[in-house]
Design an enzyme around this catalytic site. Structure first.
Site, PDB file in Angstrom:
ATOM      1  N   ARG A   9      48.312  21.813  43.153  1.00  0.00           N
ATOM      2  CA  ARG A   9      47.784  23.017  43.791  1.00  0.00           C
ATOM      3  C   ARG A   9      46.289  22.871  44.045  1.00  0.00           C
ATOM      4  O   ARG A   9      45.529  22.430  43.186  1.00  0.00           O
ATOM      5  CB  ARG A   9      48.074  24.247  42.927  1.00  0.00           C
ATOM      6  N   HIS A  29      65.881  31.271   8.352  1.00  0.00           N
ATOM      7  CA  HIS A  29      67.056  30.431   8.581  1.00  0.00           C
ATOM      8  C   HIS A  29      68.207  31.283   9.087  1.00  0.00           C
ATOM      9  O   HIS A  29      68.410  32.377   8.569  1.00  0.00           O
ATOM     10  CB  HIS A  29      67.472  29.752   7.266  1.00  0.00           C
TER      11      HIS A  29
HETATM   12  C1  LIG Z   1      56.223  27.860  41.195  1.00  0.00           C
HETATM   13  C2  LIG Z   1      55.143  28.103  40.178  1.00  0.00           C
HETATM   14  C3  LIG Z   1      55.490  28.411  38.888  1.00  0.00           C
HETATM   15  C4  LIG Z   1      54.504  28.642  37.945  1.00  0.00           C
HETATM   16  N1  LIG Z   1      54.887  28.932  36.670  1.00  0.00           N
HETATM   17  C5  LIG Z   1      53.946  29.140  35.744  1.00  0.00           C
HETATM   18  C6  LIG Z   1      54.313  29.472  34.417  1.00  0.00           C
HETATM   19  O1  LIG Z   1      55.487  29.580  34.100  1.00  0.00           O
HETATM   20  N2  LIG Z   1      53.333  29.688  33.513  1.00  0.00           N
HETATM   21  C7  LIG Z   1      52.014  29.581  33.847  1.00  0.00           C
HETATM   22  O2  LIG Z   1      51.159  29.779  32.991  1.00  0.00           O
HETATM   23  N3  LIG Z   1      51.632  29.271  35.095  1.00  0.00           N
HETATM   24  C8  LIG Z   1      52.563  29.057  36.047  1.00  0.00           C
HETATM   25  N4  LIG Z   1      52.181  28.771  37.325  1.00  0.00           N
HETATM   26  C9  LIG Z   1      50.743  28.716  37.630  1.00  0.00           C
HETATM   27  C10 LIG Z   1      50.193  30.128  37.832  1.00  0.00           C
HETATM   28  O3  LIG Z   1      50.936  30.783  38.831  1.00  0.00           O
HETATM   29  C11 LIG Z   1      48.723  30.061  38.204  1.00  0.00           C
HETATM   30  O4  LIG Z   1      48.047  29.320  37.215  1.00  0.00           O
HETATM   31  C12 LIG Z   1      48.121  31.450  38.280  1.00  0.00           C
HETATM   32  O5  LIG Z   1      48.784  32.249  39.227  1.00  0.00           O
HETATM   33  C13 LIG Z   1      46.640  31.351  38.636  1.00  0.00           C
HETATM   34  O6  LIG Z   1      46.090  32.616  38.568  1.00  0.00           O
HETATM   35  P1  LIG Z   1      44.794  33.014  39.413  1.00  0.00           P
HETATM   36  O7  LIG Z   1      44.531  34.440  39.082  1.00  0.00           O
HETATM   37  O8  LIG Z   1      43.734  32.028  39.217  1.00  0.00           O
HETATM   38  O9  LIG Z   1      45.217  32.874  40.956  1.00  0.00           O
HETATM   39  P2  LIG Z   1      46.430  33.388  41.825  1.00  0.00           P
HETATM   40  O10 LIG Z   1      47.569  33.816  41.003  1.00  0.00           O
HETATM   41  O11 LIG Z   1      46.636  32.355  42.859  1.00  0.00           O
HETATM   42  O12 LIG Z   1      45.856  34.701  42.498  1.00  0.00           O
HETATM   43  C14 LIG Z   1      44.773  34.700  43.364  1.00  0.00           C
HETATM   44  C15 LIG Z   1      44.739  36.026  44.083  1.00  0.00           C
HETATM   45  O13 LIG Z   1      43.536  36.113  44.831  1.00  0.00           O
HETATM   46  C16 LIG Z   1      43.794  36.638  46.113  1.00  0.00           C
HETATM   47  N5  LIG Z   1      42.726  36.156  46.983  1.00  0.00           N
HETATM   48  C17 LIG Z   1      42.417  34.884  47.305  1.00  0.00           C
HETATM   49  N6  LIG Z   1      41.307  34.834  48.049  1.00  0.00           N
HETATM   50  C18 LIG Z   1      40.885  36.122  48.196  1.00  0.00           C
HETATM   51  C19 LIG Z   1      39.774  36.710  48.825  1.00  0.00           C
HETATM   52  N7  LIG Z   1      38.852  35.973  49.447  1.00  0.00           N
HETATM   53  N8  LIG Z   1      39.669  38.054  48.803  1.00  0.00           N
HETATM   54  C20 LIG Z   1      40.588  38.812  48.160  1.00  0.00           C
HETATM   55  N9  LIG Z   1      41.651  38.299  47.538  1.00  0.00           N
HETATM   56  C21 LIG Z   1      41.781  36.972  47.536  1.00  0.00           C
HETATM   57  C22 LIG Z   1      45.165  36.087  46.445  1.00  0.00           C
HETATM   58  O14 LIG Z   1      45.788  36.852  47.464  1.00  0.00           O
HETATM   59  C23 LIG Z   1      45.871  36.216  45.084  1.00  0.00           C
HETATM   60  O15 LIG Z   1      46.426  37.488  44.935  1.00  0.00           O
HETATM   61  C24 LIG Z   1      53.145  28.567  38.306  1.00  0.00           C
HETATM   62  C25 LIG Z   1      52.781  28.276  39.623  1.00  0.00           C
HETATM   63  C26 LIG Z   1      53.774  28.046  40.557  1.00  0.00           C
HETATM   64  C27 LIG Z   1      53.368  27.750  41.964  1.00  0.00           C
END
Ligand SMILES: Cc1cc2nc3c(=O)[nH]c(=O)nc-3n(C[C@H](O)[C@H](O)[C@H](O)COP(=O)(O)OP(=O)(O)OC[C@H]3O[C@@H](n4cnc5c(N)ncnc54)[C@H](O)[C@@H]3O)c2cc1C
Length: 470
Positions: A276, A449
């Site tokens: 990613r 257990h």
């Molecule tokens: C298929 C899959 C399964 C996963 N399973 C797991 C799991 O089981 N356990 C785990 O710990 N992790 C898992 N992950 C990883 C996890 O989803 C990410 O680590 C996590 O979502 C990251 O969180 P974040 O808040 O950094 O970003 P994100 O969840 O990506 O959220 C970012 C947000 O910011 C918004 N955004 C972006 N740019 C802007 C902007 N300029 N202005 C306003 N809004 C904006 C986006 O729309 C989004 O809502 C998985 C990922 C995938 C793809």
């Protein structure tokens, strides 16, 4: 009306951003949460952690029923899946939790601002301006800003997602279960989808560029996963270099080199699960002093960037695993620091990994190889689930618990679990590492257990060569 000046503006409402917003509200900070999408929750809630685990639960139940005769379930031979209901159930879980987030924002007096947030440069007189595109307001002002814009699936060069070439987004909402699926990449996302669609009846092939699946895990865990996947009939190639992905009338053909020869495989769909990329372009970073390394933002222990008053958390941060719980804790650290309250920095060696494929993987701390590299003399304790009574009860015997401990002082340096409920079991190990527990101390803690967790107790005893159950 005087213009609102927020104590903190958070850009992005994934698990990092929404957790930061809730805690900021709890700490009495006037908080704004800016989100470009119509719903709160980010990748994790909508196209990541939650929907995948919903499908994995269906897959697990289906597997149990398929093997139902052993459990005394009769007439299970013709059991089939209703894909519409599975999809609706998954969406229902996502929607419920998205609503829950809206409620939590109201409860904690967080202002949710719709639109695309952008940094505009350094603070002026201690106040930052965040530009908002596509929203009702054009900009908001805040004393501190937290950037949590998350990540997107990486693509192979020159390709984009469509009906045959899938990322984590498309693969979650297919119209029907594909007959065959190629998964490029065997990290957590790749092996989870391979597990799901194999259970649902697809012919699945994994192509991994490195010599083993789940390459961040302990080598023995990778070996066990590859063994079990082979047994489950999931095809796979390691050291496989993908050369091209071409669309055909009915699907795709992937050309790759493995075992020193060029090979081709065809399937209905291909999932690209090669990691990613941080979403750090087009958010105004270039107007600040924020340091970026290959797209990832550099931060200090309190998640501060090099630009005064701007923090970064979640998947965009350099050197942290891209995991929801890692980002969420980073959010708590950032806003607690902003509130001027004492807070402990994150110890990167204590962030658990959890992969929910079948068999599950849970791990924390150093792998055996990394501990050796760090110069430790080691004592390893390993205990197989074949010898655990609860594993027999739940009919899941694959895997083991492996404890990596320091030979000199006995401190537990890492725990690596592959097997039933590994993602739940790992919590005990995280606590053990956090408390700097020794293998001897763990071996003296009474475990109920019959439980799968008793495998931890046996593994701790195995460090001294005296497990009770093998
Ligand atoms: C298929 C899959 C399964 C996963 N399973 C797991 C799991 O089981 N356990 C785990 O710990 N992790 C898992 N992950 C990883 C996890 O989803 C990410 O680590 C996590 O979502 C990251 O969180 P974040 O808040 O950094 O970003 P994100 O969840 O990506 O959220 C970012 C947000 O910011 C918004 N955004 C972006 N740019 C802007 C902007 N300029 N202005 C306003 N809004 C904006 C986006 O729309 C989004 O809502 C998985 C990922 C995938 C793809």
């Amino acid at each position: 009306m005087p213009e609102t000046i927020y104590d903190v503006a958070i850009i992005g409402s994934g698990p990092a951003g929404y957790t930061a917003a809730i805690r900021a509200g709890q700490l009495g900070l006037k908080t704004a949460l800016i989100e470009k999408d119509a719903v709160l929750g980010g990748t994790c809630l909508h196209v990541g952690c939650i929907p995948t685990k919903a499908l994995l639960f269906n897959a697990e139940v289906f597997d149990h029923v398929k093997e139902g005769t052993e459990l005394g379930l009769e007439n299970t031979a013709g059991v089939s899946l209703n894909w519409d209901i599975i999809q609706k159930r998954k969406q229902g879980i996502v929607d419920k939790h998205a609503k829950g987030l809206q409620f939590l924002m109201r409860k904690n007096k967080v202002d949710v601002i719709r639109g695309y947030g952008k940094l505009t440069g350094p603070a002026s007189g201690g106040i930052h301006t965040v530009a908002i595109e596509g929203g009702e307001q054009k900009a908001i002002k805040a004393k501190q800003v937290v950037l949590s814009t998350g990540s997107v699936a990486r693509m192979l060069p020159g390709m984009s997602a469509d009906e045959q070439i899938l990322t984590n987004i498309e693969v979650l909402s297919l119209k029907q279960i594909p007959k065959s699926l190629i998964v490029i990449g065997s990290g957590a996302v790749g092996v989870e989808f391979a597990s799901i669609y194999k259970s649902f009846g697809a012919e699945v092939t994994i192509l991994e560029m490195l010599p083993r699946y789940v390459p961040v895990e302990d080598e023995e865990v990778s070996k066990e996963l590859m063994r079990v996947y082979r047994k489950r009939g999931i095809n796979g190639f390691v050291n496989a270099r993908v050369e091209s992905v071409d669309k055909t009338k009915n699907g795709v053909v992937v050309t790759f080199t493995a075992d020193e020869k060029q090979q081709k495989i065809e399937a209905e769909k291909v999932l690209i699960a090669i990691g990613r990329a941080p979403r750090t372009e087009n958010v105004g970073i270039e107007k600040t002093k924020i340091k970026v390394e290959r797209g990832f933002v550099e931060v200090d222990g309190y998640m501060r960037t090099a630009e005064p008053g701007i923090y970064a958390i979640g998947d965009i941060v350099a050197g942290y695993p891209q995991l929801a719980h890692s980002g969420a804790m980073a959010g708590i650290v950032a806003v607690t620091h902003i509130a001027g309250k004492p807070v402990k920095k994150i110890n990167r060696d204590r962030i658990p990994g959890a992969t929910y494929c079948h068999p599950e993987i849970g791990s924390v701390g150093l792998t055996e190889a990394k501990a050796k590299e760090a110069g430790y003399e080691l004592k390893i304790g390993k205990f197989p689930f074949t010898a655990n009574s609860r594993a027999s009860i739940v009919g899941s015997h694959e895997g083991f618990v492996k404890i990596v401990s320091d030979a000199k002082y006995g401190e537990i340096l890492g725990v690596h679990i592959i097997g039933p409920n590994a993602t739940e079991m790992i919590a005990e190990s995280v606590l053990a590492l956090e408390m700097e527990c020794t293998a001897e101390e763990l071996a003296n803690i009474i475990h109920a257990h019959p439980t799968l967790s008793e495998a931890m107790l046996d593994a701790a005893n195995a460090v001294f060569g005296i497990p009770i159950n093998t």
